[in-house]
Design an enzyme around this catalytic site. Sequence first.
Site, PDB file in Angstrom:
ATOM      1  N   TYR A   8      -1.505  -0.615  10.439  1.00  0.00           N
ATOM      2  CA  TYR A   8      -1.610  -0.884   9.001  1.00  0.00           C
ATOM      3  C   TYR A   8      -0.338  -0.449   8.280  1.00  0.00           C
ATOM      4  CZ  TYR A   8      -3.720  -0.931   4.310  1.00  0.00           C
ATOM      5  OH  TYR A   8      -4.006  -1.178   2.986  1.00  0.00           O
ATOM      6  N   SER A  51       0.850  -1.195   0.000  1.00  0.00           N
ATOM      7  CA  SER A  51       0.000   0.000   0.000  1.00  0.00           C
ATOM      8  C   SER A  51       0.884   1.242   0.000  1.00  0.00           C
ATOM      9  CB  SER A  51      -0.887   0.005   1.254  1.00  0.00           C
ATOM     10  OG  SER A  51      -1.516   1.266   1.434  1.00  0.00           O
TER      11      SER A  51
END
Length: 272
Positions: free
Chosen positions: A154, A141
Site C-alpha cells: 500500500y 495517502s
Amino acid sequence: MNDTGKRVVITGAGSGLGRELALRYAREGARLVLADIQEEGLRETLDLVEKLGGWGTVQRCDVRDFSQLAALAQTCSERLGGADVLINNAGVASGGLFSDLTLEDWDWQLSVNLMGVVKGCKAFMPMLLEQRSGRIINIASMAALMQPPGMSNYNVAKAGVVALSESLLAELAPLGIKVNVVCPSFFQTNLLSSYRGPDQASKDQIAKLLQSSPISAAQVAEAIHEQSEADRFMILPHDSGKEAWALKQSNPQAIYDEMTRLAVKRLESVGR
C-alpha cells in the site's frame, strides 16, 4: 444553488470519499460523471446528488482496465464536451508484513491504487491537452509519506501516486492543466470493504485507526475542494498529518525511529 457548470469526473464514487466529493461538488452546481465497479453504490450516490438538485450520470468502470477508463473519457466528451476536474479516487486497502505478502497481493494493490491512477490520467490526457485546461486531483495517502510498517505494498502504491503527481505538476503546468495530490491520514470511511491481506491483525489495526479518526469523509472532501481551488499542490486534510510531514522534512530520522518502534510492537504481537 449556484450552477457553475463545472464538469467533474470521480472514480470510486459509489461510497466513502468518492461519494462525499460528489455531494460537495453537486452543492455548487457541478455536472458529475460518477464511476465505480459497485453499480448499486453508484445509483445511491446519484440519488443523493439529485436530492441536492444536482445533475449526474453514472458508469461502471474498473480502473484496472484502460479501455473502461477510455470509455469514461469518451462519455465526458460526448455528454459534456470535456472535463474540468478529474478525481482519481478509486482505491483499495491492504496490509500485512512484507514477508507474508504474496506477489499476487502486490500485483493487485499496484494494479488498482497506482496503475489505476496512471491509467486514469492517461485516458483523459488527450482531452485535457486539447482543452489546455482542467485539473487532475489524485488521491494518495499519508502512508505515501510516512511508510508505516505492515503496509509495504500500500505504501509503495500510494508513494507512486505522489511521484506521478509531482511529475505531472511540472509537465502540465505550462499547458494550463493543474494537478493536486491528496494525502489523508485514516478517516471514517468504508475502506475495509475492499481489504486484502495475509493476516487478520493488519485488518484489525486499520479498523481501529479508521474508527478513532477525528475527521469524516465529508470533512476530507471539503478540504480537497477548498485547497485544490486555492491551488495547493499537496493537500494534507489532517492536522496530525501536517505535523508528521513537517517533522519528517526537518528530522527524518525521528520518523524512521518511530516506524521501527511500531514494527517491533507489531512483530511482538504476532510472536516473532
